[in-house]
Design a protein around this motif. Structure first.
Motif, short mmCIF file in Angstrom:
data_model
loop_
_atom_site.label_atom_id
_atom_site.label_comp_id
_atom_site.label_asym_id
_atom_site.label_seq_id
_atom_site.Cartn_x
_atom_site.Cartn_y
_atom_site.Cartn_z
N ALA A 299 0.83 -1.21 0.00
CA ALA A 299 0.00 0.00 0.00
C ALA A 299 0.86 1.25 0.00
O ALA A 299 0.59 2.21 -0.74
N VAL A 300 1.91 1.26 0.82
CA VAL A 300 2.84 2.40 0.83
C VAL A 300 3.43 2.60 -0.55
O VAL A 300 3.49 3.71 -1.09
N GLU A 301 3.86 1.49 -1.16
CA GLU A 301 4.54 1.58 -2.46
C GLU A 301 3.60 2.09 -3.55
O GLU A 301 4.00 2.93 -4.37
N LEU B 41 10.03 3.06 -2.46
CA LEU B 41 9.64 2.09 -3.49
C LEU B 41 10.47 0.84 -3.28
O LEU B 41 11.58 0.71 -3.78
N ARG B 42 9.94 -0.11 -2.55
CA ARG B 42 10.71 -1.25 -2.09
C ARG B 42 11.04 -2.25 -3.17
O ARG B 42 11.89 -3.10 -2.99
N VAL C 46 2.51 9.15 -6.72
CA VAL C 46 3.01 10.51 -6.54
C VAL C 46 4.31 10.68 -7.30
O VAL C 46 4.52 11.69 -7.99
N ARG C 47 5.19 9.70 -7.23
CA ARG C 47 6.49 9.81 -7.89
C ARG C 47 6.34 9.92 -9.40
O ARG C 47 7.10 10.62 -10.06
N LEU C 48 5.34 9.22 -9.96
CA LEU C 48 5.11 9.27 -11.40
C LEU C 48 4.36 10.53 -11.83
O LEU C 48 4.15 10.75 -13.02
N GLY C 49 3.94 11.35 -10.85
CA GLY C 49 3.27 12.59 -11.20
C GLY C 49 1.79 12.43 -11.44
O GLY C 49 1.12 13.37 -11.90
N GLU C 50 1.21 11.26 -11.14
CA GLU C 50 -0.21 11.05 -11.34
C GLU C 50 -1.02 11.60 -10.16
O GLU C 50 -2.24 11.75 -10.25
N LEU C 51 -0.36 11.84 -9.06
CA LEU C 51 -0.90 12.60 -7.94
C LEU C 51 0.09 13.72 -7.66
O LEU C 51 1.29 13.46 -7.53
N SER C 52 -0.41 14.93 -7.55
CA SER C 52 0.46 16.09 -7.36
C SER C 52 0.18 16.75 -6.02
O SER C 52 -0.85 16.48 -5.38
N ALA C 53 1.11 17.60 -5.58
CA ALA C 53 0.93 18.31 -4.32
C ALA C 53 -0.41 19.04 -4.31
O ALA C 53 -0.75 19.75 -5.26
N GLY C 54 -1.17 18.84 -3.25
CA GLY C 54 -2.49 19.45 -3.12
C GLY C 54 -3.63 18.55 -3.53
O GLY C 54 -4.79 18.82 -3.18
N ASP C 55 -3.34 17.48 -4.27
CA ASP C 55 -4.40 16.57 -4.68
C ASP C 55 -4.96 15.81 -3.48
O ASP C 55 -4.22 15.45 -2.55
N ARG C 56 -6.24 15.58 -3.53
CA ARG C 56 -6.89 14.79 -2.47
C ARG C 56 -6.99 13.34 -2.92
O ARG C 56 -7.45 13.06 -4.03
N LEU C 57 -6.57 12.42 -2.08
CA LEU C 57 -6.70 11.01 -2.39
C LEU C 57 -8.15 10.57 -2.33
O LEU C 57 -8.98 11.24 -1.70
N PRO C 58 -8.48 9.46 -2.98
CA PRO C 58 -9.84 8.92 -2.83
C PRO C 58 -10.16 8.68 -1.36
O PRO C 58 -9.26 8.59 -0.51
N SER C 59 -11.42 8.54 -1.05
CA SER C 59 -11.82 8.29 0.33
C SER C 59 -11.17 7.01 0.85
O SER C 59 -10.81 6.12 0.08
N GLU C 60 -11.05 6.95 2.18
CA GLU C 60 -10.45 5.76 2.78
C GLU C 60 -11.21 4.50 2.37
O GLU C 60 -10.59 3.47 2.05
N ARG C 61 -12.51 4.57 2.35
CA ARG C 61 -13.32 3.41 1.98
C ARG C 61 -13.02 2.98 0.54
O ARG C 61 -12.78 1.80 0.25
N ASP C 62 -13.02 3.96 -0.40
CA ASP C 62 -12.80 3.62 -1.81
C ASP C 62 -11.39 3.12 -2.06
O ASP C 62 -11.17 2.19 -2.84
N SER D 128 5.26 16.69 -3.89
CA SER D 128 5.36 15.94 -5.14
C SER D 128 6.64 15.13 -5.22
O SER D 128 6.83 14.37 -6.18
N TYR D 129 7.52 15.30 -4.24
CA TYR D 129 8.77 14.54 -4.25
C TYR D 129 8.63 13.34 -3.32
O TYR D 129 8.22 13.47 -2.17
N VAL D 130 8.98 12.16 -3.84
CA VAL D 130 8.93 10.92 -3.07
C VAL D 130 10.32 10.30 -3.06
O VAL D 130 10.85 9.98 -4.12
N PRO D 131 10.94 10.12 -1.90
CA PRO D 131 12.25 9.46 -1.86
C PRO D 131 12.16 8.06 -2.46
O PRO D 131 11.21 7.32 -2.23
N ILE D 132 13.17 7.69 -3.25
CA ILE D 132 13.16 6.39 -3.92
C ILE D 132 13.12 5.25 -2.92
O ILE D 132 12.65 4.15 -3.22
N GLU D 133 13.56 5.50 -1.68
CA GLU D 133 13.59 4.45 -0.66
C GLU D 133 12.19 3.92 -0.33
O GLU D 133 12.06 2.80 0.18
#
Length: 271
Positions: A20-22, A91-92, A28-44, A84-89
């Motif tokens: 899930a973390v990955e 991505l396991r 985010v790392r691929l730019g498909e989620l950007s700073a300020g974007d809201r993630l889907p609801s926890e349920r979804d 928008s920056y995600v440390p490569i670490e």
């Protein structure tokens, strides 16, 4: 936001927390989620990944501690992208690729990515061009800070986002999925085999010329700039490994300049 729109898939029964973390970090790392974007609801989001909501909360907590996400309480709250920056670490799976597979990744890139750029030239909208230009400006800002090596991973992440955005400009979700996989493996290839830092001014220049070529919708021009772009990483891999990529290669995979020379030669009348 529909979680399937940006590729969230079932995590599976093993390593659900890390998976899930990955997945979130990668989007985010691929730019498909950007700073300020809201993630889907926890349920979804938990349903899309087929994990429990407590497992998802733990993954969100880890990403929040890393500064990638921010949780805002209240009726107008939710989980937002903080950076928008995600440390490569985070991505396991980056060690999953073996050195011997890098050549295949580079050959697949040469086969696929120029055609992706050409399709993007047909289908891209103005907001795609604007997004690509913003990524170039972000790379310039890192260069202006004076020490690109200190921000090398961030610079390379912007490079990856540039290529993902070209794929998204095609409007073809299958191509986007293919390019996600290819670009993730390219990042691994760079970690494994390329020990020389990118020349930041050249990367920015080739990105500007790639954007201009796609805007022009001139397929020969796109072929030329993509050949230069791809050849740089291929040559770096060959120098780093003292190995050569497979040759000969099919005509449609030859560099544009060589293909043009061959075509001219075939048209030259015998004397």
């Amino acid at each position: 936001m529909d979680p399937t729109d940006i590729g969230f898939i079932p995590v599976g029964p093993r390593r659900t927390f890390e998976g899930a973390v990955e997945q979130i970090a990668e989007r985010v790392r691929l730019g498909e989620l950007s700073a300020g974007d809201r993630l889907p609801s926890e349920r979804d989001l938990a349903a899309a990944m087929q994990i429990s909501r407590p497992t998802l909360r733990e993954a969100v907590r880890v990403l929040a501690d890393a500064g990638v996400l921010r949780v805002r309480p209240g009726s107008a709250g939710g989980t937002f992208v903080a950076s928008s920056y995600v440390p490569i670490e985070l991505l396991r799976s980056k060690s999953d690729l073996r050195l011997g597979e890098v050549a295949g990744v580079l050959e697949a890139r040469r086969l696929i990515e120029p055609r992706v750029a050409q399709l993007a030239a047909v289908n891209a909208r103005e907001d795609d061009f604007a997004h690509l230009a913003r990524l170039i400006e972000a790379q310039k800002a890192l260069l202006d800070e004076g020490d690109v090596l200190a921000h090398e991973d961030h610079f390379l992440q912007l490079d990856t986002q540039f290529h993902v955005r070209i794929a998204r400009a095609t409007g073809n979700s299958t191509i986007v999925s293919l390019m996600r996989t290819l670009l993730r493996r390219l990042e691994i290839a760079r970690d494994l085999a390329l020990h020389e830092p990118p020349t930041a001014p050249w990367v920015i220049d080739i990105h500007e010329r790639t954007l201009a070529a796609i805007r022009s919708a001139d397929h020969d021009r796109i072929d030329e700039v993509m050949d230069e772009h791809l050849a740089a990483m291929e040559r770096a891999w060959e120098r780093a490994t003292d190995r050569m990529l497979v040759r000969p290669i099919p005509d449609f995979m030859l560099p544009v300049a060589a293909r043009s020379r061959d075509q001219r030669s075939s048209r030259t009348p015998a004397r």
